[in-house]
Design a protein around this motif. Structure first.
Motif, mmCIF file in Angstrom:
data_model
loop_
_atom_site.group_PDB
_atom_site.id
_atom_site.type_symbol
_atom_site.label_atom_id
_atom_site.label_comp_id
_atom_site.label_asym_id
_atom_site.label_seq_id
_atom_site.Cartn_x
_atom_site.Cartn_y
_atom_site.Cartn_z
ATOM 1 N N ASN A 1 80.826 72.664 8.904
ATOM 2 C CA ASN A 1 82.009 72.623 8.017
ATOM 3 C C ASN A 1 82.357 71.182 7.658
ATOM 4 O O ASN A 1 83.485 70.872 7.289
ATOM 5 C CB ASN A 1 83.205 73.346 8.655
ATOM 6 N N HIS B 1 84.144 79.774 8.771
ATOM 7 C CA HIS B 1 83.525 80.441 9.921
ATOM 8 C C HIS B 1 83.670 81.963 9.860
ATOM 9 O O HIS B 1 82.890 82.694 10.439
ATOM 10 C CB HIS B 1 84.143 79.961 11.237
ATOM 11 N N ILE C 1 83.046 68.524 9.236
ATOM 12 C CA ILE C 1 84.130 67.791 9.913
ATOM 13 C C ILE C 1 84.220 68.268 11.368
ATOM 14 O O ILE C 1 83.717 69.335 11.687
ATOM 15 C CB ILE C 1 85.496 68.008 9.189
ATOM 16 N N CYS D 1 86.585 75.148 16.474
ATOM 17 C CA CYS D 1 87.407 76.165 15.809
ATOM 18 C C CYS D 1 86.726 77.526 15.868
ATOM 19 O O CYS D 1 87.379 78.562 15.932
ATOM 20 C CB CYS D 1 87.640 75.787 14.351
ATOM 21 N N GLU E 1 80.654 61.315 24.644
ATOM 22 C CA GLU E 1 81.375 60.413 25.537
ATOM 23 C C GLU E 1 80.455 59.480 26.302
ATOM 24 O O GLU E 1 80.826 58.348 26.631
ATOM 25 C CB GLU E 1 82.233 61.226 26.520
ATOM 26 N N SER F 1 79.818 68.935 14.771
ATOM 27 C CA SER F 1 80.134 67.864 15.705
ATOM 28 C C SER F 1 79.561 68.172 17.084
ATOM 29 O O SER F 1 79.003 67.305 17.755
ATOM 30 C CB SER F 1 81.648 67.679 15.794
ATOM 31 N N THR F 2 79.693 69.425 17.483
ATOM 32 C CA THR F 2 79.213 69.824 18.807
ATOM 33 C C THR F 2 77.686 69.748 18.871
ATOM 34 O O THR F 2 77.107 69.393 19.897
ATOM 35 C CB THR F 2 79.732 71.229 19.151
ATOM 36 N N GLY G 1 86.578 69.886 13.347
ATOM 37 C CA GLY G 1 87.787 70.607 12.944
ATOM 38 C C GLY G 1 88.821 70.738 14.046
ATOM 39 O O GLY G 1 89.978 70.323 13.910
ATOM 40 N N MET G 2 88.399 71.297 15.148
ATOM 41 C CA MET G 2 89.308 71.677 16.229
ATOM 42 C C MET G 2 90.243 70.562 16.672
ATOM 43 O O MET G 2 91.410 70.792 16.968
ATOM 44 C CB MET G 2 88.467 72.137 17.424
HETATM 45 C C1 LIG Z 1 82.928 67.235 26.519
HETATM 46 C C2 LIG Z 1 83.958 67.587 25.516
HETATM 47 N N1 LIG Z 1 84.376 66.671 24.641
HETATM 48 C C3 LIG Z 1 85.309 66.973 23.709
HETATM 49 C C4 LIG Z 1 85.848 68.228 23.653
HETATM 50 C C5 LIG Z 1 86.919 68.532 22.621
HETATM 51 N N2 LIG Z 1 86.373 69.318 21.534
HETATM 52 C C6 LIG Z 1 86.446 70.647 21.537
HETATM 53 S S1 LIG Z 1 85.637 71.286 20.261
HETATM 54 C C7 LIG Z 1 85.234 69.819 19.626
HETATM 55 C C8 LIG Z 1 84.434 69.624 18.378
HETATM 56 C C9 LIG Z 1 84.591 70.671 17.373
HETATM 57 O O1 LIG Z 1 83.963 70.277 16.196
HETATM 58 P P1 LIG Z 1 82.802 71.111 15.551
HETATM 59 O O2 LIG Z 1 81.726 71.374 16.537
HETATM 60 O O3 LIG Z 1 82.371 70.392 14.315
HETATM 61 O O4 LIG Z 1 83.459 72.518 15.191
HETATM 62 P P2 LIG Z 1 84.746 72.858 14.304
HETATM 63 O O5 LIG Z 1 85.945 72.764 15.174
HETATM 64 O O6 LIG Z 1 84.769 71.904 13.165
HETATM 65 O O7 LIG Z 1 84.527 74.248 13.866
HETATM 66 C C10 LIG Z 1 85.722 68.828 20.435
HETATM 67 C C11 LIG Z 1 85.556 67.421 20.130
HETATM 68 C C12 LIG Z 1 85.403 69.165 24.605
HETATM 69 N N3 LIG Z 1 85.877 70.407 24.656
HETATM 70 N N4 LIG Z 1 84.460 68.828 25.506
#
Ligand SMILES: Cc1ncc(C[n+]2csc(CCOP(=O)(O)OP(=O)(O)O)c2C)c(N)n1
Lengths: 577, 191
Positions: A439, A347, A441, A367, A52, A412-413, A443-444
């Motif tokens: 994964n 996962h 993408i 996720c 962000e 993504s995280t 996902g969540m």
């Molecule tokens: C600061 C912040 N931004 C956005 C989110 C929303 N959010 C929760 S998990 C996530 C990303 C999940 O993606 P990833 O790390 O790839 O894991 P996956 O769900 O694919 O297993 C996001 C964008 C959040 N919780 N906190």
């Protein structure tokens, strides 16, 4: 013609019609669809940023160059973007700049219930709050006008019930907003102390001017009861306005605030004196209420209404001492239905292995947070995005146990805010083990692309961050990749990396099973004669497996043939059909 | 007209979004003010999901509260029971009779209340129970449960069938239109 639109789609429409040229966002429920919908208008450049802060700074750059620009995020995302926001308040803008932020009262999909109005107050930035989709469009356009008129970024506050409700919107054409000229202006844009100290009074004067504006701006309005009864007056905004109208229809005296920062003074006082009793109805914190009290008004509010959770028409009826409709309920206990990792989720195999090895898991958000649920129960902490990688370093610096602890984080995280934590592990040497759950993408939040996936927001090919090379480049020597569907390989990798005397990264790599590009296999079946009912497969917490008459049964409509349970079965009872 | 309330409940991933899209589209065409609310995100992963559809002369609240729903359309038995408190007096549940075990049932922590709909009927709740999955399969796809249920719901509306089918044509991909029309018919004519 009127169209049914999500609040988020209506914001995107507002961006489009306001002549906005750039939208940068990071996904986060309930804000995600703003950027997704904006990306459908080819006239606007749209992107997923890695986080962000980057999104807001990108929008700042476009504004500096003279374009109308916006960024999007959920409420906790505004914490990440707070640094640029607070100083953007000082610099002001060139092209209009709108920061869309979505709160989540009731925490439908969030880790906290913070009220983003506090950021508006603290950063001294105006904030608008629409109450339906039509207003979401209008207020977005008004936000650009305000931004340019008052030379300030403007916050647009959405919330779950506005973002994710569809209501009717009358759409218009896109305005032709020419680029403003970019003129070098160090006093305004270089926020070194000598300049910033001169900008601060500008901010204070702007807040005064905005307060003045709030007194009779069209975003705030008073509605008096059609029946002439002036007993009760209600001050509210956003969804609460809808709940109030639901209860009273046209027979309510309401001050509906669309500009929620700064709040008007005279408008509120006049309204308060026009009724006998004033009740402030607002979700989350008593922001409007405290403002009223600071003016010496005796209002009712959080003495009656909860600070926690979201409101509804019945909640308000009850608090106001009105009747609520009768309702029935079942006598039986209705089991809860919590979200679970999908059948075939990559996962699962990894978390099973972590649980089996009784490893302490510093978790993160995605996720894979579901690895904390029964029966896997494999996570020890979840705080905020990035806190796993940064946190394990501190955890491991204290006492023994670094060979029993891992951090887990999604792709993504990791891009969002895990990377810097890993640099710290490397630089300050904690010998920690970090598992990146790749994964392919985000996902969540419902499948958004990110810098590791190789695609941009439109699904077009993009530069793909090479995670292995990245980790090595910052000084992690032990980097390995495992397939989480292969339980033995997971077990070996985890044991070896925990035993290693240096920092390590395991990339657990397999695409999300819900991705269209993933070809799933035929469902597996259980040979009931071979099944001994040992329930070992049940330890996976797979929604496709349950017990019937003491034997495991696989639901063919859910099973995608990932084969993880097959590897667990000591009796060879789980097989391909 | 007073606002009418329809809830669509089920398990994340069962396709309630298409049902609410169809209803939203149809009711807009009929000239009503409409609000459709759903929660995206976390709950999609096999959790309990709910969508609210409200229509009338002027709709305010985006949600349906306890004791307010005219209809509850449920994709799964347990979910019908979970949300029954939202039903108003004289309201009706239309539910698929199939069971999907939630995780606490799968892990054995608790049991599935198989008889729950019968005991609700015993308390005077009106419930249409149908094997929507079997009808969807008959139409050609398990995924058509949503439209089977819409077919059943349509029996209680004064809106002519052609308008429902027109809405189906608007809301689903061309290659699935025939399948969904069949699913709609099967639901509408089910006993
Ligand atoms: C600061 C912040 N931004 C956005 C989110 C929303 N959010 C929760 S998990 C996530 C990303 C999940 O993606 P990833 O790390 O790839 O894991 P996956 O769900 O694919 O297993 C996001 C964008 C959040 N919780 N906190």
């Amino acid at each position: 013609m009127k169209k049914l639109m999500l609040g988020n789609e209506a914001v995107a429409r507002g961006l489009y019609e306001a002549g906005c040229r750039l939208v940068s966002g990071y996904p986060g429920t309930p804000s995600t669809e703003i950027t997704e919908a904006a990306a459908l208008y080819p006239e606007m450049y749209c992107e997923w940023a890695p986080n962000e802060k980057v999104a807001l700074e990108c929008a700042f750059g476009a504004s500096l160059k003279g374009a109308r620009a916006a960024c999007t995020m959920k409420h906790v995302g505004l914490n990440v973007a707070a640094d640029p926001l607070y100083t953007l308040s000082y610099t002001g803008v060139n092209g209009g700049l709108v920061v869309c932020v979505a709160d989540d009262p009731g925490m439908h999909s969030s880790q906290n219930e913070q009220d983003s109005r506090h950021h508006a107050i603290a950063s001294k930035v105006p904030m608008l709050e629409p109450a339906d989709s039509a207003e979401s469009r209008e207020f977005t356009m008004a936000a650009f006008e305000l931004s340019e008129k008052f030379d300030t970024p403007v916050l647009l506050r959405m919330c779950t019930r506005i973002s994710h409700s569809q209501s009717l919107v009358e759409v218009g054409e896109r305005a032709d907003v020419p680029l403003k000229e970019y003129v070098k202006n160090p006093q305004k844009y270089i926020m070194a102390p000598a300049n910033a100290i001169r900008r601060h009074p500008v901010v204070e004067e702007r807040m005064e001017a905005l307060t003045e504006y709030a007194e009779d701006c069209p975003l705030n309005r008073v509605e008096y009861a059609a029946d002439g009864n002036r007993e009760l007056g209600i001050i509210c905004s956003g969804t609460c306005y809808q709940y109030v109208k639901e209860i009273f229809g046209d027979n309510a005296n309401v001050l509906k605030l669309g500009l929620v920062n700064p709040l008007p003074v005279k408008l509120i006082i006049d309204f308060a004196f026009s009724v006998n009793r004033v009740v402030v109805i607002e979700e989350l914190d008593p922001v409007i209420e405290n403002h009223c009290r600071s003016m010496g008004l005796d209002v009712e509010g959080k003495d009656k209404f909860p600070i926690v959770g979201e409101f509804s028409q019945n909640l308000i009826r009850r608090v106001l001492g009105m009747e609520v409709p009768e309702s029935t309920s079942a006598d039986e206990q209705i089991p809860v239905r919590p979200p679970v990792m999908c059948a075939g989720c990559p996962h699962r195999g990894l978390f099973y292995t972590l649980a089996k090895n009784k490893v302490t898991v510093i978790g993160d958000i995605g996720c894979y947070t579901l690895g904390s649920a029964q029966p896997l129960n494999a996570v020890d902490s979840v705080l905020c995005m990035g806190a796993s990688v940064a946190g394990i370093h501190g955890f491991n610096k204290i006492g023994e146990g670094q060979n029993k602890t891992v951090a887990v984080i999604g792709d993504s995280t990791f891009m969002h805010s895990g990377m810097t934590g890993l640099v710290n592990i490397s630089y300050n040497d904690s010998k920690s083990t970090v598992i990146i759950l790749d994964n392919s993408i985000t996902g969540m939040t419902g499948h958004q692309q990110n810098p590791t996936t190789g695609y941009n927001i439109h699904g077009d090919p993009a530069t793909k961050v090479d995670l292995e090379a990245f980790c090595r480049a910052i000084g992690i020597n032990r980097v390995r990749v495992v397939d989480p569907y292969d339980l033995d390989a997971c077990d070996k990798a985890i044991k070896e990396e925990l035993a290693a005397d240096e920092a390590s990264v395991i990339i657990s790599r397999r695409p999300c099973v819900l991705l269209k590009s993933v070809k799933t296999k035929a469902p597996l079946t259980v040979d009931t004669d071979a099944c001994r009912g040992c329930k070992k497969c049940m330890k996976l917490g797979c929604p496709a497996i349950h017990m019937e008459n003491g034997k495991a049964v696989i639901d063919a409509t859910l099973c995608v043939g990932c084969g993880v349970c097959e590897q667990l079965c000591a009796f060879g009872a789980i097989r391909e059909n | 007209m007073e606002t009418k309330n329809i809830m669509i409940v089920g398990v994340g991933g069962q396709g309630s979004l298409l049902a609410s899209k169809l209803l939203g589209h149809l009711l807009c065409q009929e000239g009503y003010d409409v609000k459709v609310s759903e929660v995206h995100g976390m709950s999609q992963r096999g959790g309990s999901v709910v969508t609210y559809v409200r229509y009338g002369d002027k709709v305010y609240s985006p949600i349906i509260d306890k004791g307010e729903a005219d209809y509850i359309i449920s994709f799964e038995k347990l979910e019908a029971a979970r949300w029954v408190s939202c039903l108003r007096e004289g309201g009706r549940i239309i539910t698929n009779i199939r069971e999907t075990d939630p995780m606490p049932v799968i892990t054995g922590a608790t049991e599935y209340p198989h008889e729950v709909l019968n005991s609700l009927e015993g308390k005077g709740v009106s419930i249409d129970q149908l094997d929507a999955l079997a009808l969807a399969e008959e139409a050609g796809s398990q995924k058509a449960v949503n439209i089977v249920l819409m077919g059943r719901l349509s029996k209680y509306f004064d809106i002519p069938t052609e308008k429902w089918t027109a809405a189906i044509e608007e809301c689903v991909k061309p290659k699935f239109v025939e399948l969904n029309k069949k699913a709609f018919e099967l639901g509408r004519n089910s006993k």
